[in-house]
Design a protein around this motif. Sequence first.
Motif, short mmCIF file in Angstrom:
data_model
loop_
_atom_site.label_atom_id
_atom_site.label_comp_id
_atom_site.label_asym_id
_atom_site.label_seq_id
_atom_site.Cartn_x
_atom_site.Cartn_y
_atom_site.Cartn_z
N PRO A 77 0.80 -1.23 0.00
CA PRO A 77 0.00 0.00 0.00
C PRO A 77 0.83 1.29 0.00
N LEU A 78 2.07 1.21 0.46
CA LEU A 78 2.92 2.39 0.43
C LEU A 78 3.09 2.88 -1.01
N TRP A 79 3.32 1.94 -1.93
CA TRP A 79 3.51 2.32 -3.34
C TRP A 79 2.21 2.82 -3.95
N LEU A 80 1.09 2.29 -3.50
CA LEU A 80 -0.20 2.77 -3.99
C LEU A 80 -0.43 4.23 -3.57
N CYS A 81 -0.16 4.53 -2.31
CA CYS A 81 -0.30 5.91 -1.81
C CYS A 81 0.67 6.84 -2.52
N LEU A 82 1.90 6.39 -2.70
CA LEU A 82 2.90 7.20 -3.40
C LEU A 82 2.46 7.47 -4.83
N SER A 83 1.92 6.46 -5.48
CA SER A 83 1.42 6.61 -6.84
C SER A 83 0.29 7.64 -6.90
N GLN A 84 -0.61 7.57 -5.93
CA GLN A 84 -1.72 8.53 -5.90
C GLN A 84 -1.21 9.95 -5.72
N ALA A 85 -0.27 10.14 -4.81
CA ALA A 85 0.29 11.47 -4.57
C ALA A 85 0.97 12.00 -5.84
N GLN A 86 1.71 11.15 -6.51
CA GLN A 86 2.39 11.57 -7.74
C GLN A 86 1.39 11.90 -8.84
#
Length: 109
Positions: A77-86
């Motif tokens: 989920p860390l990468w999912l949140c990072l993707s959303q922020a980007q």
Amino acid sequence: MELSTVQQDVLQLLAWLHLQCGRPERARVLLEVLLRADPQHRAGCRAAVVVALELGDWSGAEQQCLALREAGELRPPLWLCLSQAQQMAGRSEQAQATYAEYQRRKARP
């Protein structure tokens, strides 16, 4: 400021409750107190990512994600949140690459 483990847990739970009740600003204040007392509090850092995303603070969410990643956070989920922020910050190509990493990590057993 020193907080006991119980006090830290209460702050984190209250922050999640405020977030669930649609009060991300109040959640942010509680998490700021928690993270001031223990900057490495993993659950508090994770919650701070969600709060930043809720508040539209794309830069803050990305910085929290990167700090968690540098601290050894491996959960997909860390990468999912990072993707959303980007994505929300307008960096689509970077977001797509990060999302692909999320999918790769999620597929691992």
